[in-house]
Scaffold this motif. Structure first.
Motif, mmCIF file in Angstrom:
data_model
loop_
_atom_site.group_PDB
_atom_site.id
_atom_site.type_symbol
_atom_site.label_atom_id
_atom_site.label_comp_id
_atom_site.label_asym_id
_atom_site.label_seq_id
_atom_site.Cartn_x
_atom_site.Cartn_y
_atom_site.Cartn_z
ATOM 1 N N TYR A 54 85.190 61.943 11.783
ATOM 2 C CA TYR A 54 85.015 60.712 12.544
ATOM 3 C C TYR A 54 85.371 60.872 14.019
ATOM 4 O O TYR A 54 85.226 59.928 14.791
ATOM 5 C CB TYR A 54 85.858 59.602 11.916
ATOM 6 N N TYR A 57 82.644 60.024 16.777
ATOM 7 C CA TYR A 57 82.388 58.592 16.926
ATOM 8 C C TYR A 57 83.510 57.912 17.711
ATOM 9 O O TYR A 57 83.251 57.084 18.589
ATOM 10 C CB TYR A 57 82.232 57.938 15.546
ATOM 11 N N GLU A 58 84.740 58.261 17.390
ATOM 12 C CA GLU A 58 85.880 57.690 18.112
ATOM 13 C C GLU A 58 85.865 58.134 19.570
ATOM 14 O O GLU A 58 86.169 57.345 20.469
ATOM 15 C CB GLU A 58 87.192 58.114 17.447
ATOM 16 N N LEU A 105 85.378 51.518 12.617
ATOM 17 C CA LEU A 105 85.416 52.951 12.329
ATOM 18 C C LEU A 105 86.649 53.309 11.504
ATOM 19 O O LEU A 105 86.560 54.105 10.563
ATOM 20 C CB LEU A 105 85.388 53.762 13.616
#
Length: 123
Positions: A54, A57-58, A105
């Protein structure tokens, strides 16, 4: 209606955007350059087990938010290109969208719903 109190609150809000942009861009830098995934998709202060998955995306969420705030600060302070209502609206929307995106998220990375308990060994 342009009261002095509105002017003061606008300046306080404008000054508060400096540390916000700094922290968001610093988080993006840590993820992109230093490969530090300790602040990726946090839920209750803890990263998910697969934080590397992830991290892009972060990083994108923090980078886009930070860049928008920096461009906004340059436009307001450097060029005086935006009216008060316009830059406040842009900054407010950016803050809320970034917060909601990071929250979503974090929930996606940790899974939705309560944690499932593993069966005890030997039973």
């Amino acid at each position: 209606m342009n009261l002095p109190s509105v002017f003061i609150f606008n300046w306080i809000f404008l000054l508060a955007l400096f540390p916000v942009a700094f922290f968001w861009l610093r988080r993006a830098w840590r993820i992109l350059v230093k490969n530090d995934f300790s602040e990726v998709a946090l839920k209750k202060g803890l990263p998910p087990p697969s934080a590397e998955k992830y991290a892009p995306y972060e990083m994108a969420i923090n980078m886009i938010g930070g860049v928008v705030i920096v461009v906004l600060l340059v436009a307001v302070l450097g060029f005086q290109a935006l009216a008060s209502e316009d830059w406040v609206a842009i900054a407010g929307v950016t803050l809320w969208v970034k917060l909601f995106a990071s929250f979503a998220l974090g929930r996606q990375a940790h899974g939705l719903g309560p944690a499932k308990k593993k069966p005890a060994a030997g039973k």
